[in-house]
Each structure stands twice: as structure tokens, then as C-alpha cells.
Write a protein that holds these residues in place. Structure first.
Motif, mmCIF file in Angstrom:
data_model
loop_
_atom_site.group_PDB
_atom_site.id
_atom_site.type_symbol
_atom_site.label_atom_id
_atom_site.label_comp_id
_atom_site.label_asym_id
_atom_site.label_seq_id
_atom_site.Cartn_x
_atom_site.Cartn_y
_atom_site.Cartn_z
ATOM 1 N N THR A 180 -21.724 28.288 13.511
ATOM 2 C CA THR A 180 -21.419 26.932 13.971
ATOM 3 C C THR A 180 -22.556 26.351 14.810
ATOM 4 O O THR A 180 -22.819 25.143 14.745
ATOM 5 C CB THR A 180 -20.110 26.909 14.785
ATOM 6 O OG1 THR A 180 -20.169 27.904 15.818
ATOM 7 C CG2 THR A 180 -18.913 27.178 13.890
ATOM 8 N N VAL A 204 -22.255 36.688 7.204
ATOM 9 C CA VAL A 204 -21.853 35.339 6.790
ATOM 10 C C VAL A 204 -22.129 35.175 5.299
ATOM 11 O O VAL A 204 -23.196 35.563 4.808
ATOM 12 C CB VAL A 204 -22.623 34.265 7.586
ATOM 13 C CG1 VAL A 204 -22.247 32.859 7.104
ATOM 14 C CG2 VAL A 204 -22.354 34.414 9.085
ATOM 15 N N VAL A 235 -19.154 33.697 13.820
ATOM 16 C CA VAL A 235 -18.645 32.328 13.800
ATOM 17 C C VAL A 235 -19.433 31.456 14.771
ATOM 18 O O VAL A 235 -19.804 30.319 14.460
ATOM 19 C CB VAL A 235 -17.138 32.293 14.147
ATOM 20 C CG1 VAL A 235 -16.658 30.864 14.379
ATOM 21 C CG2 VAL A 235 -16.320 32.951 13.041
ATOM 22 N N ALA A 277 -15.730 21.966 12.784
ATOM 23 C CA ALA A 277 -15.531 23.204 12.024
ATOM 24 C C ALA A 277 -14.114 23.692 12.265
ATOM 25 O O ALA A 277 -13.664 23.778 13.417
ATOM 26 C CB ALA A 277 -16.533 24.262 12.455
ATOM 27 N N ILE A 295 -14.438 27.627 7.903
ATOM 28 C CA ILE A 295 -14.969 28.989 8.015
ATOM 29 C C ILE A 295 -13.788 29.942 8.013
ATOM 30 O O ILE A 295 -12.911 29.845 8.882
ATOM 31 C CB ILE A 295 -15.775 29.176 9.310
ATOM 32 C CG1 ILE A 295 -16.906 28.165 9.413
ATOM 33 C CG2 ILE A 295 -16.311 30.603 9.407
ATOM 34 C CD1 ILE A 295 -17.560 28.117 10.788
ATOM 35 N N TYR A 350 -13.024 27.586 0.994
ATOM 36 C CA TYR A 350 -13.766 27.619 2.248
ATOM 37 C C TYR A 350 -15.252 27.344 2.030
ATOM 38 O O TYR A 350 -15.828 27.732 1.016
ATOM 39 C CB TYR A 350 -13.617 28.987 2.914
ATOM 40 C CG TYR A 350 -12.199 29.480 3.021
ATOM 41 C CD1 TYR A 350 -11.274 28.842 3.841
ATOM 42 C CD2 TYR A 350 -11.770 30.594 2.290
ATOM 43 C CE1 TYR A 350 -9.971 29.298 3.938
ATOM 44 C CE2 TYR A 350 -10.472 31.065 2.385
ATOM 45 C CZ TYR A 350 -9.572 30.416 3.206
ATOM 46 O OH TYR A 350 -8.281 30.873 3.298
ATOM 47 N N PHE A 359 -17.556 28.621 4.155
ATOM 48 C CA PHE A 359 -18.181 29.894 4.515
ATOM 49 C C PHE A 359 -17.094 30.936 4.719
ATOM 50 O O PHE A 359 -15.952 30.607 5.058
ATOM 51 C CB PHE A 359 -18.987 29.770 5.823
ATOM 52 C CG PHE A 359 -20.148 28.825 5.757
ATOM 53 C CD1 PHE A 359 -21.400 29.257 5.327
ATOM 54 C CD2 PHE A 359 -19.999 27.498 6.129
ATOM 55 C CE1 PHE A 359 -22.474 28.381 5.268
ATOM 56 C CE2 PHE A 359 -21.071 26.613 6.079
ATOM 57 C CZ PHE A 359 -22.311 27.057 5.644
#
Length: 460
Positions: free
Chosen positions: A391, A341, A387, A293, A368, A331, A333
Motif C-alpha cells: 500500500t 505479494v 500489506v 485500498a 488486497i 482481487y 493483489f
């Protein structure tokens, strides 16, 4: 895995200038693309205005400062500058000031982040070589405005050279990219749909726009009903059951015995933030897996309220597609400062959707973006936690350890040559794959916390 319409397959992160007056702005065509006038009933629009030369250095044969004087325009909330060649960098300073809609109040000059070309599709991909892609600054969120002024100044560069009497310093001015245009984005003020999930038995009579919306929603049909505005959070047990359902034939015996995966977070869908699915290209493009990520910041400023985030994302989406020429928002997310999110590029939040976020490293990764600018401003704890939660879940679907290392093959960039296998943190910052300030010094400093928290959510 179930797949109603979800199997659509593609083949393929100064001194004040005296500016001249220009006519009041409308939607002016950009070279190589048609103007996009405001259309009643369709939310949002983009005004594209060519910049005028302000000073000229004959030795360079190019304008060293360009801009537009204060002028009235249609309502907009996001601003950026684009140019013809996506491989050309803008060495200089871009500043704008805007007038709040319906007032006589002008903002002070605001800097626009110029280093944005590293957020892009990989070289040699269909998206990158489409002929529609342009160089661009980051988009800046300014709120509802109806007046604008902009100035772009080329950077002064200095170098030394040896002479018979020692060294001397030479000054030169970098030429500005060709085709500079100001993009004023109105994300539309229509609220996201809040109705019940779509009745799949009625889809045969849908028009193209509704069918495209249904296709984007159907990519998440394994997680939530068609037409949903959000994918709800799951607890640990429910997430493990979902993992077995989604990836049953691919899990190792060890993963089946002890899956390391964080509880699925709540995710606002594209329908939830009001994506106009007619803007993007049809179909979806996938990579093989998600091994890493990359964390970004949008560099769009921190002056937004969390209630405005759907509009901010619609603005970024429109800027990426209409102004920069990408197939969809770059992106995978987005995360706001309140920790919510959001689904980014269409294709399914649990699937390995190929993004355009980290030039050279989009394959087998996800991007992200934390909404904001975090060079000097510290990211809110809620955003860093979000985040980590995201993840822990998404990397867990693919058996990746948030505190581990992995190898990705470079598609080409300014740090690693094409084809080089690069060892990276499973959770990396954009700057780890490309020489850039992104995700900002303050957010980058928080990635260690995100890694350890993410691993804890996975039960490691």
C-alpha cells in the motif's frame, strides 16, 4: 508511458446427516454453461456436481438440506458451492470432507465460508450484468484429493409474535438457494514458466493463448521486461525515479518536490504464478485512480504451504472465473502468509485496474486479499508487513496517505445506498464498505498497524 499491447481497453474482496449415494462424479454441466472436461496438456479443470435433496419441508417447497455422499472423483485441491442467483444469500451451513489423493484417509468435516457474495463487481457494471455470474461460497483449499462428501443445511430462524396471552416464538427454516452445485477445482500442477523474458520481435506468430499471456505481461512493460515472472523490488531512489517516469505530467509541484511513496516491493506476476490467460475475458477494464485500498482475507483456510501458493491462486482464479462467472480473479493483489505479494487481476500492477472485491466500492480503489482465514487465527506478521509495503507503494503512486481519509461514491450495497459519498479510511477493511465478517476479526485488528507502517514507508 510505453505501452506494447498494454493499452487494451474495456468499456466497462451440525448433526451428521445420512446422505444418499449418488453416481461417481464426472464433469457435470451447470445450468447455463457447458461442462469443462479435463483436457490433456491444459493445466487444471473444474468438476461441477449438482447437490441432491436430503430432507424436504413441504411448507417451504424447497429442500432444507442437500448434499452428496462420499464418492470417488478426479483429483482436485479446492472446493466450493455455487448457486443460480448471485443476489441470493445462502443462510445455513456448508461442510465438506475430503479424501487425500491415493489414500484411504478422510478429513474431518470442515466448514466452508458461506458469505462470499459481497466479493463482487459493482451493480450495473458489465461484469455484474453479464448473465454468467452466480452466487457462491468462498473456495476452500483442501490439498490434493480424490474423494469428497458435502452437506448443506438451511438455517433455522426464530421470531417472536404477540398473542392475546403474551408472546410466542415461531421457528422456520430458510429455503436454500436454487441450483446448488459442488465445484471441485484442480488448479493444475504445472510449474510457472521460468524461462527468459519474451522476445518481442517474434510475437507476430504467437497463437491466442501465448498472445493473451503476452498481453497480460505487456501491461507491466513499464516496470519489467516482457515475460518476466516477477517484478523486482526497488529502493527508495529508484522508486521515486519510476514515479516521475510513470506520472510525470500528473504530479503536483509538491509531489515532485517531496513524493511520499514507499519502495516498490517484489511482486510475483501472473506469469510467475502460472495464470492460464485463456480463462479470463480479453482486454482490461480500468477505473480512474486509486484512492483507497480494501483489505480482505480469502477465507480459503490456512492449511497451505507457501510453496503451494501459486496453485492456491490458480485455484481461486479458476473458481472466480469458471464457477462464479467473473471476468478475471476478483482481487488486484494477493499476499501469502510468508509475505510474498502476487499480481491479481490483469491489467498492470501500477495501473488503476477495476476489480471485483468490494461490492459497491470497486471504483477508484484496489483490493488486497491475504490468503487465509483470520476470524480466530492471527495473521502472520510477514503478511501484515507485506500489506503495508504494497500500500505504501501503490497508494503513493496516486498521492494517497495510508493514515488518511478519503471519499468514495457507493455503487450500492447493504451498508450504503447507491450514489452516497462515504468517508472511509484510505486503508479500509472489506467490512467498512459492506456488512461482512471479511477480512476476519484478527486481520481487521491489524489494520491500524498496517496504516502506520505504510505511512512510515512513505516517509510521513
Amino acid at each position: 508511458m510505453r505501452g506494447f499491447l498494454a493499452s487494451s481497453i474495456g468499456v466497462t474482496c451440525a448433526a451428521v446427516l445420512a446422505l444418499p449415494s449418488v453416481p461417481a462424479a464426472g464433469a457435470v454441466p451447470t445450468a447455463g454453461r457447458a461442462a469443462e472436461p479435463h483436457v490433456a496438456g491444459i493445466p487444471g479443470s473444474t468438476q461441477s456436481l449438482p447437490l441432491a435433496p436430503l430432507t424436504h419441508d413441504r411448507s417451504l417447497g424447497a429442500a432444507t438440506a442437500q448434499g452428496l455422499f462420499r464418492q470417488d472423483v478426479r483429483h482436485f485441491s479446492m472446493v466450493g458451492v455455487i448457486w443460480d442467483n448471485p443476489d441470493t444469500e445462502l443462510h445455513g451451513r456448508v461442510q465438506v470432507r475430503t479424501r487425500a489423493a491415493g489414500t484411504d484417509a478422510w478429513s474431518g468435516w470442515q466448514d466452508v465460508e458461506t458469505h462470499n457474495t459481497e466479493h463482487a463487481a459493482d451493480p450495473d457494471t458489465a461484469e455484474r450484468s453479464s448473465g454468467r455470474v452466480r452466487g457462491a461460497t468462498a473456495p476452500l483449499w483442501v490439498g490434493d484429493s480424490d474423494g469428497v462428501e458435502v452437506r448443506v443445511r438451511a438455517a433455522d430462524e426464530r421470531r417472536t409474535e404477540e398473542t392475546g396471552r403474551g408472546t410466542r416464538t415461531l421457528a422456520a427454516t430458510s429455503p436454500l438457494p436454487s441450483g446448488l452445485r459442488l465445484e471441485l477445482v484442480d488448479p493444475g500442477d504445472e510449474a510457472p514458466a521460468q524461462h527468459a523474458p519474451v522476445d518481442a520481435s517474434r510475437t507476430g506468430t504467437l497463437d491466442l493463448e501465448t498472445a493473451e499471456s503476452l498481453s497480460a505481461s505487456a501491461a507491466n512493460v513499464d516496470l519489467a521486461p516482457l515475460g518476466t515472472t516477477e517484478i523486482p523490488a526497488l529502493d527508495e531512489r529508484e522508486t521515486e525515479q519510476e514515479l516521475f517516469a510513470l506520472r510525470a505530467g500528473e504530479l503536483t509541484e509538491q509531489q515532485r518536490a517531496k513524493p511520499y511513496i514507499g519502495p516498490r516491493p517484489r511482486i510475483v506476476t501472473r506469469r510467475g504464478w502460472g495464470a492460464n490467460e485463456k480463462l479470463r475475458e480479453r482486454g482490461f477494464v480500468y477505473t480512474k485512480k486509486v484512492k483507497a485500498a480494501f483489505v480482505h482475507h480469502t477465507a480459503s483456510g490456512n492449511g497451505y504451504r507457501c510453496s503451494q501458493v501459486p496453485s492456491v491462486i490458480r485455484g481461486i482464479y479458476r473458481y472466480h472465473v469458471r464457477s462464479m462467472g467473473w471476468r478475471d480473479v476478483g482481487y488486484n493483489f494477493l499476499v501469502d502468509k510468508c509475505g510474498t505479494v502476487y499480481e491479481g487481476r490483469a491489467g498492470g500492477v501500477a495501473k488503476p485496474v477495476l476489480g471485483a472485491h468490494t461490492l459497491g466500492f470497486n471504483s477508484n480503489s484496489m483490493g488486497i486479499a491475504v490468503i487465509g482465514t483470520f476470524g480466530s487465527a492471527k495473521p502472520p506478521a510477514a503478511a501484515v508487513t507485506a500489506v503495508a509495503r504494497l500500500t505504501a507503494w501503490k497508494l503513493g503512486l496516486w498521492g494517497a496517505n495510508p493514515q488518511g481519509k478519503t471519499y468514495l461514491k457507493s455503487g450500492g450495497g447493504n451498508l450504503y445506498r447507491k450514489g452516497k459519498n462515504v468517508r472511509l479510511n484510505v486503508i479500509s477493511g472489506h467490512r467498512d464498505g459492506f456488512s461482512t465478517e471479511c477480512p476476519g476479526r484478527q486481520l481487521y485488528r491489524k489494520l491500524g498497524t498496517a496504516r502506520s507502517t505504510s505511512a512510515r514507508y512513505q516517509g510521513r
